[in-house]
Design an enzyme around this catalytic site. Sequence first.
Site, short mmCIF file in Angstrom:
data_model
loop_
_atom_site.label_atom_id
_atom_site.label_comp_id
_atom_site.label_asym_id
_atom_site.label_seq_id
_atom_site.Cartn_x
_atom_site.Cartn_y
_atom_site.Cartn_z
CD GLU A 1 -2.61 1.34 2.59
OE1 GLU A 1 -3.54 2.15 2.63
OE2 GLU A 1 -2.25 0.65 3.57
CG ASP B 1 -8.64 0.44 4.50
OD1 ASP B 1 -8.44 -0.38 5.43
OD2 ASP B 1 -7.77 1.21 4.09
#
EC number: 3.5.4.4
Length: 365
Positions: free
Chosen positions: A214, A303
Amino acid sequence: MEPTAPTGDQVRQAPKVLLHDHLDGGLRPATVLELAREVGHTLPEGSDTDAATLGRWFAEAADSGSLVRYLETFDHTVGVMQTGPAITRVARECVEDLAADGVVYAEIRYAPEQHVSAGLTLDEVVAAVREGFEQGTAAAEAAGHRIVVRQLLTAMRHQARSMEIAELAVAWRDRGVAGFDIAGAEAGYPPTRHLDAFEYLQRENAHFTIHAGEAFGLPSIWQALQWCGADRLGHGVRIVDDITVHDDGSVELGRLAQYVRDKRIPLEMCPASNIQTGAAASIAEHPIGLLTKLRFRVTVNTDNRLMSGTSMTAEMSSLVEAFDYGLADLRWFTINAMKSAFLPFDERLAIIDGVIKPGYAALGV
């Protein structure tokens, strides 16, 4: 692709599967406000007047382009989740909100070690979440929504409690805990720091995912897979760095990208938060488009629903708009996710054949 894009109502009605959602990132603003007043937690100045104002503060604070700044917003959600009743309430509301959004299966992750400052034990934290999930599932069923929810126990990668949390996950795996995860800032905290925990989980035939690729690139993904043995990649967007698109449109995959695709390693993609943390510039430029075209095992996730002001319906709707996806594409994402769930095979199959496929068939797919 269907000739007509699905409507917002169709996306909302479609069955959804969620693999990457943080419990402490999905609180209702009103709940944060109420719990903060109950426990005396100080919220940012000016944000504590009403739920709408607080909700805007979270979205604006998270929309910084920095993962480190993004993670700071959790001080205020974790801060109000330090008692059993508070944790149970948050867990219950999480399930209710997901069910209302059409989610039929979810794995919700959180770090038990972050909820013990007021005296709770790790086991009491897990039990409080379990109680909330059971309450939420019952409430959802009473409202006409079927949902199955499991816990993922997360260890923080900058701390040294990963073995303890891994053992906790194994101890609770027949009581609602589906697996293990590590999370937190990637830079400077490689997953190999927790190799003993991953080796323990493998010996115990346990499932685990790792936040990787990420904020940090290919080395993070490579370590998560080849050193640690991750079943899934949390985010994994930077795998695109190992893919070359030539001027003539041809595509060349590097060895790591080829491995990820060949092995069908699930990518827990979270488009809205990836934009907030700077992992992608926009939805239209998000690697999910290329990775979907190349048929990686792509899944769509939220998320942190509070920080990103998002939902599964919103995430999928944004992809429909950006990439002209139709209901068949959303069905593909959903089945990808259910195939990748940390649930026994027969239970996964029952949800695919008994819930997801009929749900999309009712929408004409």
